[in-house]
Every structure is written in structure tokens, then in C-alpha cells.
Scaffold this motif. Sequence first.
Motif, PDB file in Angstrom:
ATOM      1  N   PRO A 194      -3.175  26.104 -13.521  1.00  0.00           N
ATOM      2  CA  PRO A 194      -1.744  26.556 -14.107  1.00  0.00           C
ATOM      3  C   PRO A 194      -1.231  27.467 -13.049  1.00  0.00           C
ATOM      4  CG  PRO A 194      -3.356  26.627 -15.760  1.00  0.00           C
ATOM      5  CD  PRO A 194      -4.286  26.232 -14.744  1.00  0.00           C
ATOM      6  N   VAL A 195       0.171  27.328 -12.725  1.00  0.00           N
ATOM      7  CA  VAL A 195       0.968  28.365 -12.019  1.00  0.00           C
ATOM      8  C   VAL A 195       1.685  29.293 -12.882  1.00  0.00           C
ATOM      9  CG1 VAL A 195       2.582  28.627 -10.055  1.00  0.00           C
ATOM     10  CG2 VAL A 195       0.650  26.793  -9.821  1.00  0.00           C
ATOM     11  N   ASN A 196       2.405  28.346 -13.618  1.00  0.00           N
ATOM     12  CA  ASN A 196       3.205  29.092 -14.809  1.00  0.00           C
ATOM     13  C   ASN A 196       3.419  28.195 -16.069  1.00  0.00           C
ATOM     14  OD1 ASN A 196       5.436  27.180 -14.315  1.00  0.00           O
ATOM     15  ND2 ASN A 196       6.085  28.338 -12.651  1.00  0.00           N
ATOM     16  N   GLN A 197       4.006  28.335 -17.071  1.00  0.00           N
ATOM     17  CA  GLN A 197       3.999  27.667 -18.183  1.00  0.00           C
ATOM     18  C   GLN A 197       4.375  26.102 -18.152  1.00  0.00           C
ATOM     19  OE1 GLN A 197       6.376  29.344 -21.244  1.00  0.00           O
ATOM     20  NE2 GLN A 197       8.346  29.232 -20.094  1.00  0.00           N
ATOM     21  N   ASP A 198       5.282  25.848 -16.962  1.00  0.00           N
ATOM     22  CA  ASP A 198       5.566  24.560 -16.744  1.00  0.00           C
ATOM     23  C   ASP A 198       5.052  23.908 -15.656  1.00  0.00           C
ATOM     24  OD1 ASP A 198       7.347  24.835 -18.914  1.00  0.00           O
ATOM     25  OD2 ASP A 198       9.025  25.991 -17.751  1.00  0.00           O
ATOM     26  N   ASN A 204      -7.001  22.070  -2.942  1.00  0.00           N
ATOM     27  CA  ASN A 204      -7.074  21.004  -1.895  1.00  0.00           C
ATOM     28  C   ASN A 204      -8.542  20.868  -1.442  1.00  0.00           C
ATOM     29  OD1 ASN A 204      -7.507  23.241  -0.181  1.00  0.00           O
ATOM     30  ND2 ASN A 204      -5.633  23.485   0.574  1.00  0.00           N
ATOM     31  N   VAL A 205      -8.684  20.113  -0.357  1.00  0.00           N
ATOM     32  CA  VAL A 205     -10.188  19.891   0.331  1.00  0.00           C
ATOM     33  C   VAL A 205     -10.716  21.430   0.555  1.00  0.00           C
ATOM     34  CG1 VAL A 205     -11.688  18.602   1.815  1.00  0.00           C
ATOM     35  CG2 VAL A 205      -9.354  17.690   0.839  1.00  0.00           C
ATOM     36  N   PHE A 206     -10.199  22.364   1.036  1.00  0.00           N
ATOM     37  CA  PHE A 206     -10.528  23.639   1.572  1.00  0.00           C
ATOM     38  C   PHE A 206     -11.140  24.456   0.347  1.00  0.00           C
ATOM     39  CE2 PHE A 206      -8.268  22.695   5.531  1.00  0.00           C
ATOM     40  CZ  PHE A 206      -9.142  22.654   6.366  1.00  0.00           C
ATOM     41  N   GLY A 207     -10.498  24.060  -0.727  1.00  0.00           N
ATOM     42  CA  GLY A 207     -11.152  24.958  -2.206  1.00  0.00           C
ATOM     43  C   GLY A 207      -9.775  25.888  -2.624  1.00  0.00           C
ATOM     44  N   PHE A 208      -8.479  25.688  -1.712  1.00  0.00           N
ATOM     45  CA  PHE A 208      -7.803  26.755  -2.324  1.00  0.00           C
ATOM     46  C   PHE A 208      -6.469  25.862  -2.876  1.00  0.00           C
ATOM     47  CE2 PHE A 208      -9.785  29.233   0.949  1.00  0.00           C
ATOM     48  CZ  PHE A 208      -9.063  30.371   0.962  1.00  0.00           C
ATOM     49  N   ILE A 209      -5.747  26.607  -3.914  1.00  0.00           N
ATOM     50  CA  ILE A 209      -4.711  25.903  -4.555  1.00  0.00           C
ATOM     51  C   ILE A 209      -3.687  25.535  -3.773  1.00  0.00           C
ATOM     52  CG2 ILE A 209      -3.305  26.210  -6.531  1.00  0.00           C
ATOM     53  CD1 ILE A 209      -5.310  28.386  -7.615  1.00  0.00           C
ATOM     54  N   ASP A 210      -3.141  24.529  -3.868  1.00  0.00           N
ATOM     55  CA  ASP A 210      -2.081  23.890  -2.824  1.00  0.00           C
ATOM     56  C   ASP A 210      -0.769  23.462  -3.496  1.00  0.00           C
ATOM     57  OD1 ASP A 210      -0.976  22.914  -0.589  1.00  0.00           O
ATOM     58  OD2 ASP A 210      -2.463  21.338  -0.372  1.00  0.00           O
ATOM     59  N   GLY A 211       0.297  23.559  -2.470  1.00  0.00           N
ATOM     60  CA  GLY A 211       1.726  23.227  -3.210  1.00  0.00           C
ATOM     61  C   GLY A 211       2.167  24.119  -4.248  1.00  0.00           C
ATOM     62  N   ILE A 212       1.814  25.590  -4.091  1.00  0.00           N
ATOM     63  CA  ILE A 212       2.522  26.281  -5.176  1.00  0.00           C
ATOM     64  C   ILE A 212       3.900  26.708  -5.036  1.00  0.00           C
ATOM     65  CG2 ILE A 212       2.185  28.996  -5.906  1.00  0.00           C
ATOM     66  CD1 ILE A 212      -0.787  28.487  -4.811  1.00  0.00           C
ATOM     67  N   VAL A 213       4.382  26.858  -3.917  1.00  0.00           N
ATOM     68  CA  VAL A 213       6.001  27.250  -3.410  1.00  0.00           C
ATOM     69  C   VAL A 213       6.434  25.820  -3.381  1.00  0.00           C
ATOM     70  CG1 VAL A 213       7.550  28.109  -2.137  1.00  0.00           C
ATOM     71  CG2 VAL A 213       5.153  29.248  -2.597  1.00  0.00           C
ATOM     72  N   ASP A 269      -8.057  32.412  -7.385  1.00  0.00           N
ATOM     73  CA  ASP A 269      -6.827  32.382  -8.136  1.00  0.00           C
ATOM     74  C   ASP A 269      -5.593  32.064  -7.426  1.00  0.00           C
ATOM     75  OD1 ASP A 269      -6.337  34.749  -7.185  1.00  0.00           O
ATOM     76  OD2 ASP A 269      -6.442  36.143  -8.800  1.00  0.00           O
ATOM     77  N   GLY A 270      -5.494  31.918  -6.399  1.00  0.00           N
ATOM     78  CA  GLY A 270      -4.222  31.574  -5.428  1.00  0.00           C
ATOM     79  C   GLY A 270      -3.109  32.738  -5.215  1.00  0.00           C
ATOM     80  N   ALA A 271      -3.556  33.984  -5.678  1.00  0.00           N
ATOM     81  CA  ALA A 271      -2.552  34.835  -5.540  1.00  0.00           C
ATOM     82  C   ALA A 271      -2.463  35.370  -4.197  1.00  0.00           C
ATOM     83  CB  ALA A 271      -2.976  36.084  -6.454  1.00  0.00           C
ATOM     84  N   PRO A 272      -1.194  35.813  -3.573  1.00  0.00           N
ATOM     85  CA  PRO A 272      -0.994  35.930  -2.485  1.00  0.00           C
ATOM     86  C   PRO A 272      -1.526  37.361  -2.067  1.00  0.00           C
ATOM     87  CG  PRO A 272       0.936  36.578  -3.700  1.00  0.00           C
ATOM     88  CD  PRO A 272       0.184  35.662  -4.528  1.00  0.00           C
ATOM     89  N   LEU A 273      -2.061  37.482  -1.035  1.00  0.00           N
ATOM     90  CA  LEU A 273      -3.000  38.769  -0.394  1.00  0.00           C
ATOM     91  C   LEU A 273      -1.932  40.112  -0.514  1.00  0.00           C
ATOM     92  CD1 LEU A 273      -5.100  37.564   2.454  1.00  0.00           C
ATOM     93  CD2 LEU A 273      -5.742  37.507  -0.006  1.00  0.00           C
ATOM     94  N   GLY A 276      -0.248  40.656  -6.809  1.00  0.00           N
ATOM     95  CA  GLY A 276       0.515  39.891  -7.887  1.00  0.00           C
ATOM     96  C   GLY A 276      -0.309  38.701  -8.380  1.00  0.00           C
ATOM     97  N   THR A 277       0.194  37.795  -9.118  1.00  0.00           N
ATOM     98  CA  THR A 277      -0.619  36.732  -9.657  1.00  0.00           C
ATOM     99  C   THR A 277      -0.116  35.513  -8.703  1.00  0.00           C
ATOM    100  OG1 THR A 277       1.538  35.980 -10.957  1.00  0.00           O
ATOM    101  CG2 THR A 277      -0.014  37.511 -11.894  1.00  0.00           C
ATOM    102  N   ILE A 278      -0.708  34.464  -9.092  1.00  0.00           N
ATOM    103  CA  ILE A 278      -0.444  33.020  -8.266  1.00  0.00           C
ATOM    104  C   ILE A 278       1.144  32.805  -8.126  1.00  0.00           C
ATOM    105  CG2 ILE A 278      -0.539  31.738 -10.343  1.00  0.00           C
ATOM    106  CD1 ILE A 278      -1.895  29.473  -8.461  1.00  0.00           C
ATOM    107  N   ALA A 279       1.628  33.247  -9.215  1.00  0.00           N
ATOM    108  CA  ALA A 279       3.362  32.784  -9.200  1.00  0.00           C
ATOM    109  C   ALA A 279       4.182  33.766  -8.364  1.00  0.00           C
ATOM    110  CB  ALA A 279       3.877  32.528 -10.492  1.00  0.00           C
ATOM    111  N   ALA A 280       3.699  34.899  -8.043  1.00  0.00           N
ATOM    112  CA  ALA A 280       4.398  36.058  -7.490  1.00  0.00           C
ATOM    113  C   ALA A 280       4.908  35.611  -6.224  1.00  0.00           C
ATOM    114  CB  ALA A 280       3.549  37.373  -7.434  1.00  0.00           C
ATOM    115  N   ASP A 281       5.977  36.165  -5.850  1.00  0.00           N
ATOM    116  CA  ASP A 281       6.539  35.985  -4.368  1.00  0.00           C
ATOM    117  C   ASP A 281       5.673  36.773  -3.324  1.00  0.00           C
ATOM    118  OD1 ASP A 281       8.755  34.083  -5.233  1.00  0.00           O
ATOM    119  OD2 ASP A 281       9.941  35.808  -5.741  1.00  0.00           O
ATOM    120  N   PRO A 282       5.008  36.155  -2.475  1.00  0.00           N
ATOM    121  CA  PRO A 282       4.680  36.836  -1.310  1.00  0.00           C
ATOM    122  C   PRO A 282       5.334  37.810  -0.702  1.00  0.00           C
ATOM    123  CG  PRO A 282       4.453  34.649  -0.954  1.00  0.00           C
ATOM    124  CD  PRO A 282       5.495  34.754  -2.022  1.00  0.00           C
TER     125      PRO A 282
END
Length: 396
Positions: A194-198, A204-213, A269-273, A276-282
Motif C-alpha cells: 500500500p502507498v495510500n488508501q487508493d 521489483n526484482v531488486f527488492g525495492f517498491i517500484d512505481g511509487i511516483v 518501506d519505500g520511504a525516501p531517504l 517521511g512515509t512512502i507517499a511523501a514527496d522526496p
Amino acid sequence: MRRAEDHPSRRAFLGAGATVLAAGLTAACEPGAARPDQRDAPPATTAVPPTGPHQAGITLPREAQPNLLVVVADVVDGTAVGALLAELGEAVRALASGTDSRSLGLPPGDLTVTIGVGPRLVRLADPALPGAVDLPRFSHERIAPHARGGDLLVQVCAGDAVVLSIVAAALLDQAGDRVRERWRQSGRRGSAVPVNQDFTAPRNVFGFIDGIVGPQTDAQQRRDLWLAGPPPVAGGTLAVFRRMELDLARFAALPVADQEAVFGRRRDDGAPLSGGTIAADPHLGAKTPDGRYLIPADAHLRKAHPNAAGVGLMLRRSYSIDDPAPGLLFVSFQNDIRTFTTTLTRMDNGDALLPFTTTTASASFLILPGFDHQHPLGATLFRQRSERVGAPTPTT
């Protein structure tokens, strides 16, 4: 025109047989596969209408199906393109409704078929239209001639992996000797996070969450995804397909902190370094007390971010692949091809992720506008069904 009740050609099914077998072997590993205690309760799927203002398989269904098969082909010179596309559209409608005997009794479930035309066919319709220009070459490519470009795209997605090759074989049978296959690739999406409620995004193959933006809202899709014009392409979009081999062993040998520095996000969790959260703007300008960027200067997130590249949003999808080598199939949809080319040119200039990739196939397509019973697939571009590939371009 072949009828849906005609028998499928031996050529089409032989070409798809190996993929059917592979799909059957891997289906139990897919996110929608039944657990041992659910063998008699297949997962419920919702049918996706194949007709409408846009083709299915891009934003419908909202969460992309776990299984994909892409077939890229050339259209033989002398073929009437308008008639070919119209026939394929009718076959798609029949396959999606389960009324085509070539589906061999398998329910279509959430099947979607998306059809696009390559630059050569776009130029046949009108050289000024979006999608008429071939992709340039980039670094980290090792692409054989048959795996670069192509005239016709058939993208098939479904929750049931077995459906893919059967549907592709039926469509190739419909096309008959008017097309020659260049390459095909099957793939599967990782588990959704989940990135947000919708909105969810897969790993991906590297283990990272992909296509967030990407363009998730209707307003963003109108701005960055769908073509508003010219009229022949309104309702369509532009697609890029890139197959990549990945150096998984070398990447996996990196400490987790170094892996995260490559991507610019936390792996768990996919959060930018930058926080914030995964959905946060970097926060691309955020720095450590000693002046180092929290998101490294060569991080993939920074190099590929639309604000940094000065382009619109891409609807990005990636699918893991095992054949011909471990890697991924990258897919992007956008209404301006410069969104992709500008981003990849910027990535060519020092993206930390690219050295772990080698692109082995690449193609771009104009995804045709939506169609229905009264408006055949491709009719907005090829109004004269007799317009043929290889014919001289009319002069005015």
C-alpha cells in the motif's frame, strides 16, 4: 476475415506452447495463486470491459494484474493496416467476453488486451502524429536488431497466467501471415504494498517498491498520460517497453545502506531517504549536517524524478522475468515521448542504478484510442481500411 469459431492455426499454438508450459509451472507462485487449502476456491476476478474511451490494460484495472505477456511483431508489406486492426479489435472483444472458441473454454476473468502501433505505422498514417519517431539509442544497451522497434504491440494481462498465451495465440492466428513476430516476453509483478488508501505498488526484482511516483488522479492522467489530440490519437497514449538483464548477484552483495543509496529510498518501506512515509514527496534539497544530500546525487530517485528532469509523470510498471535471463520488463505510459527520453538521458548521466542493468530489447508504440462496436480499433488513424504498409506515401 477469420471467424472466432475457426480452428486456431498450428503455427500460432506451436509458437506459444513453451510459454503456456512456463506459465502453468509458475502460476502457483503468483500472488493470486490458491494456497493448498484453497484449491477448490479460485480467486474471484472482476471482468474488465475491453471497450471505452481508452483501451483496457493501462489504468483499468486500477491495480494491474500479476501476469503479463508482451508480443512485438512486424506487419508485412502490402497489409491493409486498418482492416488488420479492426479484426484484432473484434477478436479482443470476443476473447474478453469468453465467446471466442479459441480461448479453449478458459474463463477470461480480468483479462485485458492492449494494442499499439510502432513508429513506422504511425508515419504511414501521418508523420506528424505523436509516436512517429523511433526511440534513440542509450547507454547500457545490448540489443539485437530483431529486438529493437517493431510495428505492432499486443500486451496481454490477466490474473490467470495460463490465459495469456492462449489469448496471444488467438490474436496471432487472427493476424495470420500478415504479421511476423519479433520478440515476446512474459513477466509477473511482485507483491503489492500500500502507498495510500487508493494505490498500491509492487516490489521489483531488486527488492525495492517500484512505481511509487506516477499519474494516479484523473487530473494527473489528463495532464500526463492520455493524449488530448490531434483528433486521430485522442484517448490514446505512448508506451515504452524495455527488457533488461540485471546483475542481481552484485547488487545483493551490497550492504543494505548502499542498496538504499542506489535507489534513494528505504528498502523495507519505500520511504525516501529525505524522510517521511512512502507517499511523501522526496525533499531533494535535504542535506546532512556536514552538507551531504540525504538522497545521494546519483540516486535513481533523484535522477529519474520528474521535477529534477523537468518533465511530466510516467505511469511506470515493472515485471520480473526469468527468461532469457533474470531481470525485468520496464513499461511506461506517457503522453509525450520526451518524458521518457529526457528522463533516461538524465539517468545516462550518472544514475547509480544503470550499471546494474543491461537493456536487451526496446520499443515504443502509440497505444491506439479506445474502440467499440461502432468505432473499430485503429479507425481514427486508418480511415481507409485499404491503406497498406509499404505503399508510397501520398503527396499533396
